[in-house]
Design a protein around this motif. Structure first.
Motif, mmCIF file in Angstrom:
data_model
loop_
_atom_site.group_PDB
_atom_site.id
_atom_site.type_symbol
_atom_site.label_atom_id
_atom_site.label_comp_id
_atom_site.label_asym_id
_atom_site.label_seq_id
_atom_site.Cartn_x
_atom_site.Cartn_y
_atom_site.Cartn_z
ATOM 1 N N GLU A 277 0.831 -1.200 0.000
ATOM 2 C CA GLU A 277 0.000 0.000 0.000
ATOM 3 C C GLU A 277 0.868 1.254 0.000
ATOM 4 N N LEU A 278 1.921 1.244 0.804
ATOM 5 C CA LEU A 278 2.845 2.379 0.853
ATOM 6 C C LEU A 278 3.491 2.606 -0.504
ATOM 7 N N SER A 279 3.957 1.545 -1.133
ATOM 8 C CA SER A 279 4.593 1.671 -2.441
ATOM 9 C C SER A 279 3.629 2.252 -3.469
ATOM 10 N N LEU A 280 2.388 1.792 -3.449
ATOM 11 C CA LEU A 280 1.408 2.256 -4.435
ATOM 12 C C LEU A 280 1.049 3.718 -4.234
ATOM 13 N N VAL A 281 0.886 4.145 -2.987
ATOM 14 C CA VAL A 281 0.509 5.551 -2.761
ATOM 15 C C VAL A 281 1.684 6.466 -3.081
ATOM 16 N N CYS A 282 2.909 6.025 -2.793
ATOM 17 C CA CYS A 282 4.077 6.835 -3.170
ATOM 18 C C CYS A 282 4.184 6.953 -4.687
ATOM 19 N N ALA A 283 3.910 5.868 -5.390
ATOM 20 C CA ALA A 283 3.928 5.913 -6.853
ATOM 21 C C ALA A 283 2.842 6.845 -7.377
ATOM 22 N N ALA A 284 1.677 6.839 -6.732
ATOM 23 C CA ALA A 284 0.592 7.734 -7.149
ATOM 24 C C ALA A 284 0.989 9.194 -6.949
ATOM 25 N N VAL A 285 1.634 9.502 -5.842
ATOM 26 C CA VAL A 285 2.114 10.865 -5.591
ATOM 27 C C VAL A 285 3.121 11.268 -6.662
ATOM 28 N N ALA A 286 4.079 10.386 -6.939
ATOM 29 C CA ALA A 286 5.088 10.681 -7.955
ATOM 30 C C ALA A 286 4.453 10.923 -9.316
ATOM 31 N N ASN A 287 3.447 10.145 -9.651
ATOM 32 C CA ASN A 287 2.777 10.285 -10.945
ATOM 33 C C ASN A 287 2.112 11.644 -11.086
ATOM 34 N N VAL A 288 1.425 12.089 -10.029
ATOM 35 C CA VAL A 288 0.792 13.412 -10.060
ATOM 36 C C VAL A 288 1.855 14.495 -10.221
ATOM 37 N N CYS A 289 2.933 14.379 -9.481
ATOM 38 C CA CYS A 289 3.998 15.390 -9.550
ATOM 39 C C CYS A 289 4.599 15.460 -10.949
ATOM 40 N N ILE A 290 4.862 14.310 -11.558
ATOM 41 C CA ILE A 290 5.416 14.303 -12.915
ATOM 42 C C ILE A 290 4.440 14.936 -13.890
ATOM 43 N N HIS A 291 3.166 14.591 -13.768
ATOM 44 C CA HIS A 291 2.153 15.122 -14.683
ATOM 45 C C HIS A 291 2.078 16.643 -14.582
ATOM 46 N N ARG A 292 2.049 17.174 -13.369
ATOM 47 C CA ARG A 292 1.945 18.630 -13.228
ATOM 48 C C ARG A 292 3.235 19.322 -13.668
ATOM 49 N N ALA A 293 4.367 18.679 -13.454
ATOM 50 C CA ALA A 293 5.629 19.256 -13.928
ATOM 51 C C ALA A 293 5.680 19.304 -15.453
ATOM 52 N N GLU A 294 5.064 18.317 -16.096
ATOM 53 C CA GLU A 294 5.037 18.273 -17.559
ATOM 54 C C GLU A 294 4.130 19.347 -18.155
ATOM 55 N N HIS A 295 3.092 19.737 -17.422
ATOM 56 C CA HIS A 295 2.060 20.593 -18.013
ATOM 57 C C HIS A 295 2.046 22.033 -17.498
ATOM 58 N N GLU A 296 2.845 22.361 -16.470
ATOM 59 C CA GLU A 296 2.891 23.729 -15.959
ATOM 60 C C GLU A 296 4.344 24.090 -15.667
ATOM 61 N N VAL A 297 4.789 25.189 -16.235
ATOM 62 C CA VAL A 297 6.115 25.697 -15.909
ATOM 63 C C VAL A 297 5.944 27.178 -15.570
ATOM 64 N N LEU A 298 5.621 27.456 -14.321
ATOM 65 C CA LEU A 298 5.398 28.815 -13.864
ATOM 66 C C LEU A 298 6.597 29.263 -13.050
ATOM 67 N N PRO A 299 7.186 30.413 -13.366
ATOM 68 C CA PRO A 299 8.324 30.881 -12.573
ATOM 69 C C PRO A 299 7.921 31.150 -11.125
ATOM 70 N N MET A 300 8.837 30.835 -10.220
ATOM 71 C CA MET A 300 8.624 31.118 -8.804
ATOM 72 C C MET A 300 9.981 31.341 -8.148
ATOM 73 N N PRO A 301 10.016 32.000 -7.010
ATOM 74 C CA PRO A 301 11.297 32.145 -6.323
ATOM 75 C C PRO A 301 11.779 30.798 -5.787
ATOM 76 N N GLY A 302 13.081 30.586 -5.869
ATOM 77 C CA GLY A 302 13.700 29.457 -5.194
ATOM 78 C C GLY A 302 14.383 29.961 -3.936
ATOM 79 N N TYR A 303 14.304 29.208 -2.863
ATOM 80 C CA TYR A 303 14.771 29.670 -1.560
ATOM 81 C C TYR A 303 15.898 28.792 -1.011
ATOM 82 N N THR A 304 16.825 29.415 -0.327
ATOM 83 C CA THR A 304 17.700 28.704 0.594
ATOM 84 C C THR A 304 17.696 29.491 1.897
ATOM 85 N N HIS A 305 17.715 28.786 3.016
ATOM 86 C CA HIS A 305 17.654 29.434 4.331
ATOM 87 C C HIS A 305 16.383 30.278 4.488
#
Length: 430
Positions: free
Chosen positions: A129-157
């Motif tokens: 179950e853990l493996s499947l839900v992690c894969a589902a999260v990764a899939n959503v993240c990849i899909h949104r990364a493929e379809h939206e490229v909006l500039p945003m600030p990157g932070y350190t500290h």
């Protein structure tokens, strides 16, 4: 409480001591009960293969075990304080229905390997179950990364650093959860070992067909040493909680990001309404309670792991201390998986505020680009670094967030996210 399986004549039972010994085992065993029944069915088949029960008895025992499972699912059988634990409930039911045939089922096994096999099967199901839900999260993240490229600030500290993008943000969590899914599968491989037939930790004088029960229960291999089998209890549970904890740490980081991004001060993210709650006193408030409790969920997993770790290491042989490990894995996995289960929908539905993110990018955030460009032109990097630092807003002249991202050609960064590679790794897992 029904008659105790281990009761001997002449020994007085103190109810207070029995309550202490039983703890919340009966309640916890409801979680493992159906796995205990499945393992008991295979144990009966194994006993039939070596002649401890005959064919008719085997058929009767398996039929009654299946009926018990059905009654438990329907609620017509309750695992409650009448029983010391789930194991005694199974045996009591079989004796009640089948008499002497029911009394034979415990031949060749102990409650030690009985609880081990039930909890091991449960752990396997939770790691899958853990493996499947992690894969589902990764899939959503990849899909949104493929379809939206909006500039945003990157932070350190927590300070503005360089230009980033929503695609880079999602890609970072995509790879994290691909790794989390992989780690869950690797841990599943570790715990995929059959303890049934090791009895109390020293084997029995029966030619148990342990290879048969291993295959029938769907284990990848047999745990060979009865002594090590007992010693692996707690060790395997800690490994499973480590895998869960790794995913929950990434969830905590993600929840922290969203907690900041949803504040009025940032305003980068709008949460779906169902992921927020109202204040009991302030009519103007909508609170990000779901992501805050997601952020808190790692604490339960860490506590569960610590509880088990504090039980170990024990002397060779079974020790009753290990009873406590059931509650730890139950609470840790339920809290952790409940939090992770909500994450895919949250990631699908939240909205970026492109205007606010772009407004958060200032001219100084191009200084790194300017320094590297000068280094490419032949200026020693430390000289280029100082010049860029002193240039202030001039570093941003003629630049846009899009041009900064397009020029970021190092693998995995702005213009080369390698999402196809992440998707390939994900596909190999599923």
């Amino acid at each position: 409480m029904s008659d105790l399986l281990w009761q001997k004549s002449g020994i007085r039972i103190d109810p207070r001591i029995m309550r202490f010994l039983a703890g919340d085992d009966v309640v916890l065993d409801r979680e493992f009960f159906l796995f205990d029944i499945e393992a008991s069915k295979v144990h009966v088949e194994g006993l039939a293969r070596i002649g401890i029960v005959n064919a008719a008895e085997s058929a009767d025992l398996i039929r009654e075990l299946e009926l018990l499972g059905a009654d438990f699912r329907s609620g017509s059988f309750m695992l409650d304080e009448r029983y010391e634990d789930g194991h005694s409930a199974i045996e009591s039911r079989l004796i009640e229905r089948l008499g002497d045939a029911g009394r034979k089922i415990h031949s060749g096994r102990s409650r030690n390997d009985q609880v081990l096999v039930a909890s091991r099967l449960w752990l396997k199901s939770k790691l899958l179950e853990l493996s499947l839900v992690c894969a589902a999260v990764a899939n959503v993240c990849i899909h949104r990364a493929e379809h939206e490229v909006l500039p945003m600030p990157g932070y350190t500290h927590l300070q503005r650093a360089v230009v980033s993008s929503t695609a880079m943000w999602f890609a970072g969590f995509a790879e994290a959860f691909v790794d989390n899914a992989w780690r869950a599968r690797q841990t599943l491989d570790l715990v995929d070992a059959n303890p049934l037939g090791t009895a109390a930790g020293y084997g029995v004088n029966l030619a148990l067909d342990r290879e048969y029960t291993t295959r029938k229960l769907g284990f990848a291999r047999m745990q060979i040493s009865p002594i090590y089998t007992q010693l692996s209890r707690g060790k395997f549970e800690m490994a499973a909680l480590d895998a869960l904890g790794a995913a929950l740490l990434d969830l905590r980081r993600l929840a922290w990001d969203l907690s900041l991004f949803t504040t009025s001060e940032f305003g980068f993210v709008k949460l779906p309404p169902q992921f927020t709650t109202g204040s009991s006193i302030m009519p103007n408030k909508r609170n990000p309670d779901v992501i805050e409790l997601m952020r808190a969920s790692y604490a339960s997993v860490a506590a569960a792991r610590t509880e088990i770790e504090q039980l170990l290491s024990l002397p060779t042989g079974y020790q009753r201390d290990l009873q406590v490990s059931k509650g730890a894995i139950f609470h840790g996995f339920h809290r952790g998986l409940d939090a992770l289960a909500l994450l895919p929908d949250l990631l699908v539905q939240f909205e970026w505020n492109a205007e606010r993110m772009r407004a958060g990018i200032d001219a100084t955030m191009y200084a790194t680009d300017a320094a590297i460009e000068a280094a490419v032109a032949g200026v020693p990097f430390r000289d280029a670094y100082r010049a860029a630092a002193e240039s202030g807003d001039e570093a941003g002249q003629g630049r846009t967030p899009e041009s900064s991202l397009a020029a970021r050609t190092s693998p995995g960064s702005g213009s080369d996210l390698r999402l196809d590679e992440l998707r390939r790794r994900l596909t190999e897992l599923t």
